[in-house]
Design a protein around this motif. Structure first.
Motif, short mmCIF file in Angstrom:
data_model
loop_
_atom_site.label_atom_id
_atom_site.label_comp_id
_atom_site.label_asym_id
_atom_site.label_seq_id
_atom_site.Cartn_x
_atom_site.Cartn_y
_atom_site.Cartn_z
N MET A 1 0.86 -1.18 0.00
CA MET A 1 0.00 0.00 0.00
C MET A 1 0.90 1.23 0.00
O MET A 1 1.78 1.34 0.83
CB MET A 1 -0.89 -0.04 1.24
CG MET A 1 -1.91 1.04 1.25
SD MET A 1 -3.16 0.81 2.52
CE MET A 1 -2.23 1.17 3.98
N ALA A 20 -0.98 3.40 7.20
CA ALA A 20 -1.01 1.95 7.37
C ALA A 20 -2.39 1.47 6.91
O ALA A 20 -3.22 2.25 6.45
CB ALA A 20 -0.77 1.60 8.83
N GLU A 21 -2.64 0.19 7.07
CA GLU A 21 -3.96 -0.36 6.72
C GLU A 21 -5.05 0.36 7.51
O GLU A 21 -6.16 0.55 7.04
CB GLU A 21 -3.99 -1.86 7.01
CG GLU A 21 -5.06 -2.58 6.24
CD GLU A 21 -4.86 -4.08 6.30
OE1 GLU A 21 -5.75 -4.74 6.88
OE2 GLU A 21 -3.84 -4.58 5.79
N GLU A 22 -4.71 0.74 8.74
CA GLU A 22 -5.59 1.57 9.57
C GLU A 22 -4.72 2.58 10.29
O GLU A 22 -3.76 2.21 10.97
CB GLU A 22 -6.36 0.72 10.58
CG GLU A 22 -7.29 1.56 11.43
CD GLU A 22 -8.14 0.72 12.37
OE1 GLU A 22 -8.26 1.10 13.53
OE2 GLU A 22 -8.67 -0.31 11.92
N THR A 23 -5.02 3.86 10.12
CA THR A 23 -4.24 4.92 10.74
C THR A 23 -5.16 5.83 11.53
O THR A 23 -6.14 6.36 10.98
CB THR A 23 -3.50 5.76 9.67
OG1 THR A 23 -2.67 4.90 8.90
CG2 THR A 23 -2.65 6.84 10.31
N ALA A 46 -8.88 4.07 6.96
CA ALA A 46 -8.71 2.61 6.85
C ALA A 46 -8.82 2.19 5.39
O ALA A 46 -9.61 2.74 4.62
CB ALA A 46 -9.75 1.89 7.69
N TYR A 47 -8.01 1.19 5.01
CA TYR A 47 -8.03 0.63 3.67
C TYR A 47 -8.53 -0.81 3.75
O TYR A 47 -7.98 -1.63 4.49
CB TYR A 47 -6.63 0.67 3.05
CG TYR A 47 -6.57 0.19 1.63
CD1 TYR A 47 -7.25 0.86 0.63
CD2 TYR A 47 -5.82 -0.92 1.29
CE1 TYR A 47 -7.21 0.43 -0.69
CE2 TYR A 47 -5.77 -1.36 -0.03
CZ TYR A 47 -6.46 -0.68 -1.01
OH TYR A 47 -6.42 -1.11 -2.30
N ASP A 48 -9.59 -1.12 3.01
CA ASP A 48 -10.18 -2.46 3.07
C ASP A 48 -9.77 -3.33 1.88
O ASP A 48 -10.36 -4.37 1.63
CB ASP A 48 -11.70 -2.38 3.16
CG ASP A 48 -12.36 -1.78 1.92
OD1 ASP A 48 -11.65 -1.52 0.91
OD2 ASP A 48 -13.59 -1.57 1.94
N GLY A 49 -8.75 -2.89 1.14
CA GLY A 49 -8.31 -3.61 -0.04
C GLY A 49 -8.93 -3.08 -1.31
O GLY A 49 -8.47 -3.37 -2.42
N ARG A 50 -9.96 -2.27 -1.17
CA ARG A 50 -10.63 -1.68 -2.33
C ARG A 50 -10.82 -0.18 -2.17
O ARG A 50 -10.64 0.58 -3.09
CB ARG A 50 -11.97 -2.37 -2.55
CG ARG A 50 -12.66 -1.91 -3.79
CD ARG A 50 -13.84 -2.77 -4.13
NE ARG A 50 -14.50 -2.19 -5.28
CZ ARG A 50 -15.72 -2.47 -5.64
NH1 ARG A 50 -16.42 -3.34 -4.95
NH2 ARG A 50 -16.25 -1.89 -6.69
N LEU A 52 -10.34 3.40 0.40
CA LEU A 52 -9.70 4.10 1.50
C LEU A 52 -10.79 4.99 2.09
O LEU A 52 -11.31 5.86 1.40
CB LEU A 52 -8.52 4.93 0.98
CG LEU A 52 -7.55 5.50 1.98
CD1 LEU A 52 -6.83 4.39 2.73
CD2 LEU A 52 -6.53 6.38 1.28
#
Length: 121
Positions: A1, A20-23, A46-50, A52
């Motif tokens: 990412m 990060a994946e969750e900041t 947060a990023y869930d893979g698809r 942000l």
């Protein structure tokens, strides 16, 4: 990412903050991005893979609009209280762009040829 916020105001101007994946953004000493003058857990990205997604608990704006939750795209201007940032997220597009809308009903080009021939006769 490869997502980051880049400072766009005050002493933070030009400073990159990797996401990060969750900041968590806030004044809490455990926040991923610690900024004085904000609530302890002012906001979360947060990023869930698809997508942000930004969730704001304190005063949070995206592109000048006050929000509590927003899917982000590259280039968005984000403000937490007095702190401004620009989201750098190469290739990240908003959901409306990710999900292509079906094209409207189109007329076959040969239909136009047939209409032209009929009118000429």
């Amino acid at each position: 990412m490869e997502f980051r916020l880049k400072g766009a105001s005050g002493e933070l101007t030009g400073k990159p903050f990797e996401l990060a994946e969750e900041t968590v953004i806030g004044s809490d000493e455990n926040a991923g991005i610690r900024l004085e003058g904000l609530e302890a857990r002012h906001a979360r990205i947060a990023y869930d893979g698809r997508h942000l997604t930004l969730d704001g608990a304190g005063e949070t704006w995206v592109n000048g609009e006050a929000i509590t939750r927003r899917v982000l795209k590259s280039g968005d201007e984000i403000r937490f209280g007095p702190h401004r940032f620009v989201l750098q997220a190469p290739g990240l597009r908003p959901p409306s762009v990710l999900a292509e809308e079906p094209a409207g009903k189109r007329i076959n080009p040969w239909t136009w040829v047939g209409i032209g021939v009929a009118l000429a006769a």
